[in-house]
Motif scaffolding. Structure first.
Motif, PDB file in Angstrom:
ATOM      1  N   ASP A 120       0.897  -1.136  -0.203  1.00  9.46           N
ATOM      2  CA  ASP A 120      -0.033   0.279  -0.033  1.00  9.46           C
ATOM      3  C   ASP A 120       1.061   1.369   0.068  1.00  9.46           C
ATOM      4  OD1 ASP A 120      -2.122  -1.607   0.080  1.00  9.46           O
ATOM      5  OD2 ASP A 120      -2.580  -1.446   2.076  1.00  9.46           O
ATOM      6  N   SER A 121       1.638   1.061   0.813  1.00 13.83           N
ATOM      7  CA  SER A 121       2.695   2.499   0.894  1.00 13.83           C
ATOM      8  C   SER A 121       3.507   2.683  -0.394  1.00 13.83           C
ATOM      9  CB  SER A 121       3.815   2.368   1.970  1.00 13.83           C
ATOM     10  OG  SER A 121       4.708   3.308   2.145  1.00 13.83           O
ATOM     11  N   MET A 122       3.889   1.523  -1.061  1.00 11.54           N
ATOM     12  CA  MET A 122       4.621   1.650  -2.337  1.00 11.54           C
ATOM     13  C   MET A 122       3.952   2.250  -3.165  1.00 11.54           C
ATOM     14  SD  MET A 122       6.681  -1.228  -4.485  1.00 11.54           S
ATOM     15  CE  MET A 122       7.816  -1.560  -3.421  1.00 11.54           C
ATOM     16  N   SER A 123       2.662   1.918  -3.484  1.00 18.17           N
ATOM     17  CA  SER A 123       1.872   2.559  -4.531  1.00 18.17           C
ATOM     18  C   SER A 123       1.621   4.016  -4.256  1.00 18.17           C
ATOM     19  CB  SER A 123       0.227   1.789  -4.531  1.00 18.17           C
ATOM     20  OG  SER A 123      -0.203   2.000  -3.288  1.00 18.17           O
ATOM     21  N   ARG A 124       1.792   4.646  -3.059  1.00 21.19           N
ATOM     22  CA  ARG A 124       1.794   5.808  -2.871  1.00 21.19           C
ATOM     23  C   ARG A 124       3.196   6.852  -2.854  1.00 21.19           C
ATOM     24  NH1 ARG A 124      -1.666   3.722   1.427  1.00 21.19           N
ATOM     25  NH2 ARG A 124      -0.115   4.129   2.931  1.00 21.19           N
ATOM     26  N   TYR A 125       4.110   6.064  -3.246  1.00 20.49           N
ATOM     27  CA  TYR A 125       5.303   6.632  -3.030  1.00 20.49           C
ATOM     28  C   TYR A 125       5.419   7.928  -4.060  1.00 20.49           C
ATOM     29  CZ  TYR A 125      10.468   6.985  -3.313  1.00 20.49           C
ATOM     30  OH  TYR A 125      11.800   7.539  -3.462  1.00 20.49           O
ATOM     31  N   GLU A 131       3.941  12.453   1.410  1.00 15.42           N
ATOM     32  CA  GLU A 131       5.308  12.530   1.746  1.00 15.42           C
ATOM     33  C   GLU A 131       5.799  11.525   2.690  1.00 15.42           C
ATOM     34  OE1 GLU A 131       9.427  14.144   0.693  1.00 15.42           O
ATOM     35  OE2 GLU A 131       7.343  14.292  -0.392  1.00 15.42           O
ATOM     36  N   SER A 132       5.237  11.211   3.578  1.00 11.02           N
ATOM     37  CA  SER A 132       5.618  10.518   4.526  1.00 11.02           C
ATOM     38  C   SER A 132       5.882   9.076   3.899  1.00 11.02           C
ATOM     39  CB  SER A 132       4.667  10.048   5.887  1.00 11.02           C
ATOM     40  OG  SER A 132       3.321   9.607   5.371  1.00 11.02           O
ATOM     41  N   ASP A 133       5.140   8.402   3.049  1.00 14.86           N
ATOM     42  CA  ASP A 133       5.291   7.190   2.338  1.00 14.86           C
ATOM     43  C   ASP A 133       6.814   7.169   1.602  1.00 14.86           C
ATOM     44  OD1 ASP A 133       2.932   5.247   2.721  1.00 14.86           O
ATOM     45  OD2 ASP A 133       2.224   7.252   1.882  1.00 14.86           O
ATOM     46  N   LYS A 134       7.024   8.194   1.158  1.00 14.12           N
ATOM     47  CA  LYS A 134       8.170   8.462   0.143  1.00 14.12           C
ATOM     48  C   LYS A 134       9.470   8.392   1.316  1.00 14.12           C
ATOM     49  CE  LYS A 134      10.816  11.311  -3.181  1.00 14.12           C
ATOM     50  NZ  LYS A 134      11.744  11.302  -2.258  1.00 14.12           N
ATOM     51  N   ASP A 138      12.405   5.442   1.674  1.00 16.12           N
ATOM     52  CA  ASP A 138      13.887   5.914   1.340  1.00 16.12           C
ATOM     53  C   ASP A 138      14.674   5.535   2.367  1.00 16.12           C
ATOM     54  OD1 ASP A 138      13.324   6.911  -1.282  1.00 16.12           O
ATOM     55  OD2 ASP A 138      13.108   8.965  -0.547  1.00 16.12           O
ATOM     56  N   LYS A 139      14.268   5.799   3.717  1.00 14.11           N
ATOM     57  CA  LYS A 139      14.880   5.500   5.033  1.00 14.11           C
ATOM     58  C   LYS A 139      15.011   4.003   5.084  1.00 14.11           C
ATOM     59  CE  LYS A 139      13.470   7.207   8.887  1.00 14.11           C
ATOM     60  NZ  LYS A 139      12.854   7.608  10.141  1.00 14.11           N
ATOM     61  N   VAL A 140      14.052   2.887   4.729  1.00 12.46           N
ATOM     62  CA  VAL A 140      14.323   1.629   4.945  1.00 12.46           C
ATOM     63  C   VAL A 140      15.321   1.041   4.002  1.00 12.46           C
ATOM     64  CG1 VAL A 140      12.408   0.890   3.596  1.00 12.46           C
ATOM     65  CG2 VAL A 140      13.047  -0.660   5.507  1.00 12.46           C
ATOM     66  N   GLN A 141      15.155   1.739   2.604  1.00 12.58           N
ATOM     67  CA  GLN A 141      15.976   1.202   1.674  1.00 12.58           C
ATOM     68  C   GLN A 141      17.522   1.604   1.700  1.00 12.58           C
ATOM     69  OE1 GLN A 141      13.000   0.479  -2.317  1.00 12.58           O
ATOM     70  NE2 GLN A 141      14.016   2.454  -1.929  1.00 12.58           N
ATOM     71  N   MET A 142      17.590   2.747   2.332  1.00  9.90           N
ATOM     72  CA  MET A 142      19.254   3.195   2.615  1.00  9.90           C
ATOM     73  C   MET A 142      19.666   2.660   3.717  1.00  9.90           C
ATOM     74  SD  MET A 142      19.287   7.365   1.535  1.00  9.90           S
ATOM     75  CE  MET A 142      17.810   7.806   2.136  1.00  9.90           C
ATOM     76  N   LYS A 143      18.835   2.332   4.846  1.00  8.10           N
ATOM     77  CA  LYS A 143      19.330   1.867   6.052  1.00  8.10           C
ATOM     78  C   LYS A 143      19.671   0.282   5.818  1.00  8.10           C
ATOM     79  CE  LYS A 143      18.493   1.007  10.922  1.00  8.10           C
ATOM     80  NZ  LYS A 143      19.653   1.739  11.188  1.00  8.10           N
TER      81      LYS A 143
END
Length: 239
Positions: A120-125, A131-134, A138-143
């Protein structure tokens, strides 16, 4: 002889409560560490995942407070205070047991709930109003150095118009403002679902270990308090 035995139990219970107070601080610290670690990714986690460490912090605070109640009751040989202490320990034990059972039951549908939240969050990226989904992605992918739910192609499936020719910059091994290709040389190849799953499971093991340890301490405290209260009552009746 009975008085000597009761005196021994009294000081054992006093020492036990001193250790109990320290363990209460330990529970608070463990709960706070886990909550801080998991809370960073709460965007993808249901509230039920955050509940156990919060309950642990509350339980640890109560344990720390009632430890002093037990110490006072033991030293003063106060029957009513010891009974209140034993009942308080029993209530905390039941609450912790209930939380543990609820966590075990939820574990069965946890994976599905988190996967759905990620989808659901990915579809709102790309949605400018979310903006919170993006920021969360970004946080989880970089971490975790991951990309997508199971693999980078998830982005192209979720939003072909946006990511058919490139992935979000946070997927790139070298972060830039521009998208990168799905090539393993340019982007992370592992998915984020497994990484988040491992993170939650690691913290769950900490909570389970701390919970089991404190449960044994609580049971021992209940038995000692009841035994001392019974000895005090018998001694008072014999006077």
């Amino acid at each position: 002889m009975e008085s000597c035995g009761m005196s021994t139990i009294k000081y054992i219970l006093f020492f036990f409560n001193f250790i109990f107070a320290i363990s209460g601080l330990g529970i608070i610290i463990a709960g706070a560490v886990v909550l801080s670690d998991v809370n960073e990714f709460k965007h993808f986690l249901e509230g039920r995942i955050l509940a156990p460490p919060i309950v642990l912090i509350i339980a640890g605070t109560i344990v720390f407070i009632i430890a002093f109640l037990g110490c006072y009751g033991a030293i003063k040989e106060h029957y009513n205070l010891l009974i209140v202490f034993a009942v308080a320990l029993l209530v905390i034990f039941i609450i912790e047991l209930a939380v543990g059972i609820a966590a075990a039951v939820f574990k069965n549908d946890f994976d599905g709930a988190m996967r759905q939240a990620l989808q659901d969050s990915m579809s709102r990226y790309s949605d400018t109003s979310s903006e919170s989904d993006k920021m969360a992605w970004d946080k989880v992918q970089m971490k975790f150095e991951c990309c997508g739910i199971d693999n980078p192609s998830d982005w192209q499936t979720a939003d072909p118009s946006k990511f058919s020719r490139g992935l979000p910059p946070s997927c790139c091994k070298t972060y830039t403002a521009s998208p990168c290709s799905a090539s393993p040389y340019e982007s992370f190849s592992k998915g984020c679902f497994t990484e988040l799953q491992m993170k939650v499971q690691k913290n769950a093991k900490i909570l389970i270990g701390v919970g089991i340890g404190i449960a044994f301490v609580e049971v021992a405290g209940i038995i000692l308090a009841c035994f001392l209260a019974y000895a005090i009552k018998r001694e008072n009746e014999g006077k």
